[in-house]
Scaffold this motif. Sequence first.
Motif, PDB file in Angstrom:
ATOM      1  N   ASP A 123       0.863  -1.178   0.000  1.00 39.52           N
ATOM      2  CA  ASP A 123       0.000   0.000   0.000  1.00 39.52           C
ATOM      3  C   ASP A 123       0.900   1.228   0.000  1.00 39.52           C
ATOM      4  O   ASP A 123       1.542   1.540   0.997  1.00 39.52           O
ATOM      5  N   ASP A 124       0.961   1.894  -1.144  1.00 40.94           N
ATOM      6  CA  ASP A 124       1.818   3.071  -1.301  1.00 40.94           C
ATOM      7  C   ASP A 124       0.970   4.316  -1.093  1.00 40.94           C
ATOM      8  O   ASP A 124       0.314   4.800  -2.012  1.00 40.94           O
ATOM      9  N   ASN A 125       0.962   4.825   0.124  1.00 42.47           N
ATOM     10  CA  ASN A 125       0.181   6.015   0.437  1.00 42.47           C
ATOM     11  C   ASN A 125       0.914   7.290   0.022  1.00 42.47           C
ATOM     12  O   ASN A 125       2.097   7.259  -0.325  1.00 42.47           O
ATOM     13  N   ILE A 126       0.223   8.391   0.081  1.00 44.30           N
ATOM     14  CA  ILE A 126       0.805   9.676  -0.296  1.00 44.30           C
ATOM     15  C   ILE A 126       1.846  10.089   0.734  1.00 44.30           C
ATOM     16  O   ILE A 126       1.552  10.171   1.929  1.00 44.30           O
ATOM     17  N   GLY A 127       3.068  10.330   0.255  1.00 46.06           N
ATOM     18  CA  GLY A 127       4.144  10.686   1.169  1.00 46.06           C
ATOM     19  C   GLY A 127       4.977  11.866   0.710  1.00 46.06           C
ATOM     20  O   GLY A 127       5.951  12.216   1.360  1.00 46.06           O
ATOM     21  N   THR A 128       4.596  12.490  -0.411  1.00 54.06           N
ATOM     22  CA  THR A 128       5.311  13.673  -0.888  1.00 54.06           C
ATOM     23  C   THR A 128       4.296  14.692  -1.414  1.00 54.06           C
ATOM     24  O   THR A 128       3.132  14.363  -1.675  1.00 54.06           O
ATOM     25  N   PHE A 129       4.761  15.912  -1.600  1.00 57.66           N
ATOM     26  CA  PHE A 129       3.885  16.954  -2.143  1.00 57.66           C
ATOM     27  C   PHE A 129       3.499  16.638  -3.587  1.00 57.66           C
ATOM     28  O   PHE A 129       2.376  16.932  -4.010  1.00 57.66           O
ATOM     29  N   GLU A 130       4.416  16.030  -4.323  1.00 55.64           N
ATOM     30  CA  GLU A 130       4.109  15.670  -5.710  1.00 55.64           C
ATOM     31  C   GLU A 130       3.001  14.621  -5.780  1.00 55.64           C
ATOM     32  O   GLU A 130       2.107  14.702  -6.626  1.00 55.64           O
ATOM     33  N   GLU A 131       3.069  13.630  -4.889  1.00 61.44           N
ATOM     34  CA  GLU A 131       2.021  12.610  -4.854  1.00 61.44           C
ATOM     35  C   GLU A 131       0.690  13.219  -4.430  1.00 61.44           C
ATOM     36  O   GLU A 131      -0.376  12.807  -4.919  1.00 61.44           O
ATOM     37  N   TRP A 132       0.730  14.201  -3.546  1.00 61.42           N
ATOM     38  CA  TRP A 132      -0.507  14.871  -3.136  1.00 61.42           C
ATOM     39  C   TRP A 132      -1.128  15.620  -4.313  1.00 61.42           C
ATOM     40  O   TRP A 132      -2.337  15.603  -4.516  1.00 61.42           O
ATOM     41  N   GLU A 133      -0.293  16.297  -5.095  1.00 61.79           N
ATOM     42  CA  GLU A 133      -0.805  17.022  -6.260  1.00 61.79           C
ATOM     43  C   GLU A 133      -1.423  16.080  -7.286  1.00 61.79           C
ATOM     44  O   GLU A 133      -2.382  16.431  -7.972  1.00 61.79           O
ATOM     45  N   ASP A 134      -0.881  14.854  -7.392  1.00 64.56           N
ATOM     46  CA  ASP A 134      -1.417  13.883  -8.340  1.00 64.56           C
ATOM     47  C   ASP A 134      -2.743  13.282  -7.868  1.00 64.56           C
ATOM     48  O   ASP A 134      -3.658  13.066  -8.665  1.00 64.56           O
ATOM     49  N   GLN A 135      -2.852  13.000  -6.565  1.00 62.77           N
ATOM     50  CA  GLN A 135      -4.008  12.253  -6.069  1.00 62.77           C
ATOM     51  C   GLN A 135      -5.017  13.101  -5.297  1.00 62.77           C
ATOM     52  O   GLN A 135      -6.217  12.891  -5.421  1.00 62.77           O
ATOM     53  N   GLU A 136      -4.517  14.028  -4.466  1.00 66.09           N
ATOM     54  CA  GLU A 136      -5.364  14.896  -3.652  1.00 66.09           C
ATOM     55  C   GLU A 136      -6.469  14.113  -2.944  1.00 66.09           C
ATOM     56  O   GLU A 136      -7.654  14.439  -3.010  1.00 66.09           O
ATOM     57  N   ALA A 137      -6.055  13.075  -2.246  1.00 66.86           N
ATOM     58  CA  ALA A 137      -6.993  12.259  -1.465  1.00 66.86           C
ATOM     59  C   ALA A 137      -6.495  12.208  -0.034  1.00 66.86           C
ATOM     60  O   ALA A 137      -5.463  11.592   0.250  1.00 66.86           O
ATOM     61  N   LEU A 138      -7.217  12.850   0.868  1.00 64.61           N
ATOM     62  CA  LEU A 138      -6.768  12.960   2.251  1.00 64.61           C
ATOM     63  C   LEU A 138      -6.658  11.594   2.924  1.00 64.61           C
ATOM     64  O   LEU A 138      -5.764  11.371   3.752  1.00 64.61           O
ATOM     65  N   ASP A 139      -7.535  10.665   2.557  1.00 65.36           N
ATOM     66  CA  ASP A 139      -7.489   9.339   3.181  1.00 65.36           C
ATOM     67  C   ASP A 139      -6.302   8.501   2.695  1.00 65.36           C
ATOM     68  O   ASP A 139      -6.028   7.437   3.251  1.00 65.36           O
ATOM     69  N   ARG A 140      -5.586   8.968   1.669  1.00 64.69           N
ATOM     70  CA  ARG A 140      -4.426   8.250   1.152  1.00 64.69           C
ATOM     71  C   ARG A 140      -3.107   8.811   1.694  1.00 64.69           C
ATOM     72  O   ARG A 140      -2.044   8.322   1.346  1.00 64.69           O
ATOM     73  N   VAL A 141      -3.149   9.820   2.554  1.00 65.82           N
ATOM     74  CA  VAL A 141      -1.938  10.386   3.149  1.00 65.82           C
ATOM     75  C   VAL A 141      -1.536   9.529   4.345  1.00 65.82           C
ATOM     76  O   VAL A 141      -2.365   9.193   5.183  1.00 65.82           O
ATOM     77  N   GLY A 142      -0.269   9.160   4.393  1.00 66.53           N
ATOM     78  CA  GLY A 142       0.187   8.421   5.567  1.00 66.53           C
ATOM     79  C   GLY A 142       1.246   7.389   5.274  1.00 66.53           C
ATOM     80  O   GLY A 142       1.976   7.460   4.280  1.00 66.53           O
ATOM     81  N   ARG A 143       1.293   6.415   6.144  1.00 64.29           N
ATOM     82  CA  ARG A 143       2.366   5.431   6.145  1.00 64.29           C
ATOM     83  C   ARG A 143       2.115   4.321   5.119  1.00 64.29           C
ATOM     84  O   ARG A 143       0.982   3.895   4.923  1.00 64.29           O
ATOM     85  N   ASP A 144       3.202   3.866   4.510  1.00 64.63           N
ATOM     86  CA  ASP A 144       3.123   2.746   3.584  1.00 64.63           C
ATOM     87  C   ASP A 144       3.096   1.433   4.356  1.00 64.63           C
ATOM     88  O   ASP A 144       3.540   1.349   5.499  1.00 64.63           O
ATOM     89  N   ARG A 145       2.586   0.400   3.679  1.00 61.79           N
ATOM     90  CA  ARG A 145       2.529  -0.937   4.280  1.00 61.79           C
ATOM     91  C   ARG A 145       2.945  -1.963   3.243  1.00 61.79           C
ATOM     92  O   ARG A 145       2.755  -1.759   2.048  1.00 61.79           O
ATOM     93  N   SER A 146       3.495  -3.070   3.717  1.00 61.18           N
ATOM     94  CA  SER A 146       3.883  -4.156   2.809  1.00 61.18           C
ATOM     95  C   SER A 146       3.747  -5.491   3.522  1.00 61.18           C
ATOM     96  O   SER A 146       3.860  -5.577   4.750  1.00 61.18           O
ATOM     97  N   VAL A 147       3.497  -6.528   2.718  1.00 61.53           N
ATOM     98  CA  VAL A 147       3.451  -7.902   3.218  1.00 61.53           C
ATOM     99  C   VAL A 147       4.243  -8.765   2.248  1.00 61.53           C
ATOM    100  O   VAL A 147       3.976  -8.739   1.038  1.00 61.53           O
ATOM    101  N   ILE A 148       5.215  -9.486   2.745  1.00 59.45           N
ATOM    102  CA  ILE A 148       5.958 -10.420   1.900  1.00 59.45           C
ATOM    103  C   ILE A 148       5.886 -11.814   2.524  1.00 59.45           C
ATOM    104  O   ILE A 148       5.752 -11.960   3.740  1.00 59.45           O
ATOM    105  N   GLN A 149       5.957 -12.803   1.654  1.00 55.92           N
ATOM    106  CA  GLN A 149       5.943 -14.195   2.084  1.00 55.92           C
ATOM    107  C   GLN A 149       7.257 -14.839   1.659  1.00 55.92           C
ATOM    108  O   GLN A 149       7.768 -14.565   0.572  1.00 55.92           O
TER     109      GLN A 149
END
Length: 200
Positions: A123-149
């Motif tokens: 889950d690649d959430n918004i973490g830079t100003f450039e990503e915010w300008e592209d998506q502008e979704a407040l619920d997508r701002v925050g920490r990334d998550r990953s799961v590997i097996q």
Amino acid sequence: MRSFLALCAIMMLSGCMNVSDMAAGTAYHMRDAGFLDYSRTQRLNNFRLQPDSYVYIAQGAFVPSGHAYTRPNVVAEQAFNGFVEYFPRVRRAKAPIGLDEAILEARNLGAHYLLYTRFAAADDNIGTFEEWEDQEALDRVGRDRSVIQVMLIETSTYYLVDTARIRSRGGFLTFYDQRPEDLLAQPLRDYAQHLLGLSR
């Protein structure tokens, strides 16, 4: 009186933790509280490898579910970087391959074990100003998550020695300009340590 106070101060300081232990403890609590990157590894077995084991590392072509695009072989690359610090004989597949092909390659190279990995979710959430300008979704701002097996397979017998699921999340202080694949290096290095019975 001064010498008594100095002696008391020295005795008190000698009972304290050293600086490196205090820093490690602080980092642990900050990870647990969500300020720094955090990962949790669930293992099936508590198997240990010999230090001279020959490990071949490969990654499946599965595309992680979620919102992230990652490099096709990034888990194998990060696993190799972690394992090469602890195992003198490590090789890695150059590109994602299937499990049967990976076992065959590992056997042809004479490897004792195949470490087969898969990037299950990201889950690649918004973490830079450039990503915010592209998506502008407040619920997508925050920490990334990953799961590997991870599967550890003995190449001579095809026996599944160990399997693990590693869940990682970014920290509030570290999520800026971070991607899910940036969370993989430390837990995979820790996994290599655990396979040798080393503690952090």
